[in-house]
Motif scaffolding. Structure first.
Motif, PDB file in Angstrom:
ATOM      1  N   GLY A 133       4.495  -7.115   6.186  1.00 18.54           N
ATOM      2  CA  GLY A 133       4.072  -5.996   5.751  1.00 18.54           C
ATOM      3  C   GLY A 133       4.805  -4.798   5.606  1.00 18.54           C
ATOM      4  N   HIS A 134       6.206  -4.721   6.501  1.00 14.66           N
ATOM      5  CA  HIS A 134       7.009  -3.863   6.393  1.00 14.66           C
ATOM      6  C   HIS A 134       7.820  -3.977   4.792  1.00 14.66           C
ATOM      7  N   ALA A 136       6.281  -5.380   2.074  1.00 13.10           N
ATOM      8  CA  ALA A 136       5.437  -4.934   1.188  1.00 13.10           C
ATOM      9  C   ALA A 136       5.333  -3.548   1.169  1.00 13.10           C
ATOM     10  N   THR A 137       5.293  -2.687   2.067  1.00 12.47           N
ATOM     11  CA  THR A 137       5.302  -1.199   2.453  1.00 12.47           C
ATOM     12  C   THR A 137       6.209  -0.639   1.509  1.00 12.47           C
ATOM     13  N   ARG A 138       7.477  -1.133   2.044  1.00 13.43           N
ATOM     14  CA  ARG A 138       8.849  -0.910   1.304  1.00 13.43           C
ATOM     15  C   ARG A 138       8.650  -0.858  -0.212  1.00 13.43           C
ATOM     16  N   ASP A 140       6.116  -1.058  -2.234  1.00 14.85           N
ATOM     17  CA  ASP A 140       5.247   0.048  -2.716  1.00 14.85           C
ATOM     18  C   ASP A 140       5.549   1.304  -2.759  1.00 14.85           C
ATOM     19  N   ARG A 141       6.508   1.647  -1.884  1.00 16.26           N
ATOM     20  CA  ARG A 141       7.039   3.114  -1.539  1.00 16.26           C
ATOM     21  C   ARG A 141       8.223   3.489  -2.318  1.00 16.26           C
ATOM     22  N   THR A 142       9.247   2.398  -2.500  1.00 19.02           N
ATOM     23  CA  THR A 142      10.148   2.314  -3.476  1.00 19.02           C
ATOM     24  C   THR A 142      10.295   2.018  -4.656  1.00 19.02           C
ATOM     25  N   ARG A 143       9.675   0.944  -4.880  1.00 22.15           N
ATOM     26  CA  ARG A 143       9.294   0.284  -6.443  1.00 22.15           C
ATOM     27  C   ARG A 143      10.746  -0.069  -6.737  1.00 22.15           C
ATOM     28  N   ALA A 151       9.878  -8.642  -1.109  1.00 25.77           N
ATOM     29  CA  ALA A 151       8.743  -8.717  -0.711  1.00 25.77           C
ATOM     30  C   ALA A 151       8.026  -9.907  -1.036  1.00 25.77           C
ATOM     31  N   CYS A 267      14.289  -5.488   8.015  1.00 29.75           N
ATOM     32  CA  CYS A 267      13.156  -5.534   9.038  1.00 29.75           C
ATOM     33  C   CYS A 267      13.720  -5.282  10.473  1.00 29.75           C
TER      34      CYS A 267
END
Length: 294
Positions: A133-134, A136-138, A140-143, A151, A267
């Motif tokens: 999850g971390h 995937a979120t990173r 999405d946020r940074t691209r 991810a 992570c």
């Protein structure tokens, strides 16, 4: 039958037919080591008889001393000369010798076995899920390409249990986004033919991570447009001889392991202290799911 191949190089090429690219590289590596060993023996002992046939090359009286020298690290052409081989390398070396001897129609020349390592304990589902999850979120946020790749690689490893060599062998053609499937070639056993390719339907999260990576990947391979590997390098590097390699080059197993280590470090730093989280190990295999009991 053992005389049907003119050289050990030709034998390695024949033995590699139908096997994975990684296994073919291993076969060529072992025949290269064997050639180095024979050259060393000829230089050191004028009475040493150079092998004249494949039966001579795979004579147990030659293979035994060869393995002793190779395992001790005295045949290294890269890295630290004299550094002993680990058990995994020793096991691969013996597997390749058995494959080559079988291809030549000869008896097994290997005099010993390498003990199998104890099974790795896998990461529990809770910290594994938190890490995925971390990442995937990173992504999405940074691209950033590195975050998106990390991810996707972690999601595939966790869901399908692919080993680093199997991950390195994946190509673009192995991913079917429309059908939501991924095909891979399982690692070859110690001896015998390679298993048939396998195909699995991906979960929504893994499929989304792969889709994001495939959107990022084209910008990385502009200087290596012929690259068909699924996982490619983010930045340029060198090949060990000083030659500069552009971004977009296929990742080898070592590159995949280094990428995993960087993702794990991120992570462990950012999720430290979170309820239920335990630091992830650096070994990619620990992230794979538990293997079902036979």
């Amino acid at each position: 039958m053992s005389e049907s191949y003119a050289t050990v190089d030709a034998l390695a090429a024949a033995a590699g037919v139908g096997r994975s690219p990684a296994r073919l590289r291993q076969l060529k590596w072992v025949t290269g080591e064997l050639a180095v060993f024979v050259t060393q023996q000829v230089d050191a002992d004028p009475t040493f008889r150079r092998p004249r046939s494949l039966r001579d090359w795979f004579d147990p009286t030659l293979i035994g001393p060869f393995l002793a020298a190779a395992d001790a690290g005295s045949l290294r052409r890269r890295g630290s000369a004299g550094r002993p081989s680990g058990d995994a390398t020793r096991s691969v070396r013996r597997s390749c010798l058995r494959i080559l001897a079988h291809q030549a129609g000869l008896d097994d020349p290997v005099p010993d076995e390498v003990p199998r390592p104890a099974p790795l304990t896998r990461v529990d589902p809770v910290p594994a899920g938190m890490a995925l999850g971390h990442l995937a979120t990173r992504a999405d946020r940074t691209r950033s390409a590195g975050a998106v790749r990390a991810a996707a690689m972690a999601a595939v490893t966790r869901e399908l249990g692919l080993r680093t060599g199997e991950m390195a062998d994946l190509t673009l053609a192995d991913v079917d986004l429309a059908a939501g499937k991924l095909t891979w070639r399982p690692a070859a056993p110690r001896s015998g033919p390679s298993p048939e390719p396998r195909t699995a339907t991906l979960t929504r999260g893994t499929l989304a991570a792969l889709r994001d990576w495939l959107e990022v990947r084209p910008a990385l391979v502009t200087m290596a447009p012929r690259s068909k590997a699924l996982w490619v390098s983010i930045r340029g590097n060198h090949d060990g001889s000083g030659v500069r390699r552009p971004p977009g080059m296929p990742l080898r197993p070592n590159g995949i392991r280094r990428s995993h280590e960087r993702a794990v470090q991120d992570c462990n730093v950012n999720l430290a202290g979170e309820p239920g989280y335990e630091p992830l190990p650096r070994v990619p295999g620990r992230l794979r799911p538990d293997e079902p009991e036979a």
